[in-house]
Design an enzyme around this catalytic site. Structure first.
Site, PDB file in Angstrom:
ATOM      1  N   THR A   1       0.829  -1.212   0.000  1.00  0.00           N
ATOM      2  CA  THR A   1       0.000   0.000   0.000  1.00  0.00           C
ATOM      3  C   THR A   1       0.857   1.252   0.000  1.00  0.00           C
ATOM      4  O   THR A   1       0.566   2.221  -0.702  1.00  0.00           O
ATOM      5  CB  THR A   1      -0.962  -0.001   1.213  1.00  0.00           C
ATOM      6  OG1 THR A   1      -1.762  -1.182   1.150  1.00  0.00           O
ATOM      7  CG2 THR A   1      -1.852   1.220   1.210  1.00  0.00           C
ATOM      8  N   CYS A   2       1.937   1.217   0.745  1.00  0.00           N
ATOM      9  CA  CYS A   2       2.812   2.385   0.842  1.00  0.00           C
ATOM     10  C   CYS A   2       3.476   2.698  -0.494  1.00  0.00           C
ATOM     11  O   CYS A   2       3.582   3.859  -0.891  1.00  0.00           O
ATOM     12  CB  CYS A   2       3.878   2.146   1.910  1.00  0.00           C
ATOM     13  SG  CYS A   2       3.190   1.677   3.513  1.00  0.00           S
ATOM     14  N   SER A   3       3.915   1.661  -1.195  1.00  0.00           N
ATOM     15  CA  SER A   3       4.649   1.842  -2.448  1.00  0.00           C
ATOM     16  C   SER A   3       3.753   2.023  -3.667  1.00  0.00           C
ATOM     17  O   SER A   3       4.146   2.670  -4.630  1.00  0.00           O
ATOM     18  CB  SER A   3       5.566   0.640  -2.691  1.00  0.00           C
ATOM     19  OG  SER A   3       6.598   0.620  -1.743  1.00  0.00           O
TER      20      SER A   3
END
Length: 169
Positions: free
Chosen positions: A60-62
């Site tokens: 999700t972060c990337s």
């Protein structure tokens, strides 16, 4: 300290770790030297967007969180933002490599390390199960918090995303 909310002063003792970008250490496998980054001092007279992620190189972060800030960096700057910074519990080496892996080849976005999620824990926004930094966003304008949102659903980027932050500016 309770969670930060609009109107609160940003704490006066916040220090992160950071590896400044340099051309000679621009390759993803090159390591610079971590330095302390005194956010309280550096941000005292600036408008700052700080967004936090549970971990560098995570799905999700990337895929969802960081790319929105990279895409919207010019719009954030147009709204008077001086500094955009991403924060995670990862060490400064991992954060530096994550910036390089995402083609952030300067300090247009600062990749800061919150060792042991110390800051995030101090404001009650660390993940209780993993001990990692939570997914949140803060806008700090000359030492005052003007926006503060934490995500409560796993894998969701809404209030902490670039679009929500832009809408608040």
């Amino acid at each position: 300290m309770p969670a930060l909310k609009p109107g609160d002063s940003f704490p006066s003792d916040v220090v992160f770790q950071y590896i400044p970008y340099t051309e000679e250490k621009g390759d993803i496998t090159s390591c610079g030297i971590p330095v302390n980054y005194n956010a309280s001092q550096e941000w005292a007279d600036k408008k700052v967007v700080l967004f936090s992620v549970p971990g560098a190189f995570t799905p999700t972060c990337s895929v969802n969180h960081l790319p929105g800030y990279i895409r919207n960096l010019p719009k954030l700057k147009e709204k008077g933002v001086d500094i955009v910074a991403v924060l995670a519990f990862n060490d400064a080496y991992v954060m530096s490599a994550w910036g390089k892996a995402n083609n952030v080849r300067d300090d247009s976005i600062l990749f800061l390390s919150d060792p042991d999620a110390k800051f995030s824990k101090s404001i009650g926004w660390a993940d209780e199960k993993t001990g990692r930094t939570g997914r949140y966003a803060l806008v700090i304008d000359h030492g005052k918090v003007t926006y503060a949102q934490i995500e409560t659903e796993r894998g969701v980027v809404k209030g902490s995303g670039a679009e929500a932050v832009l809408a608040s500016l």
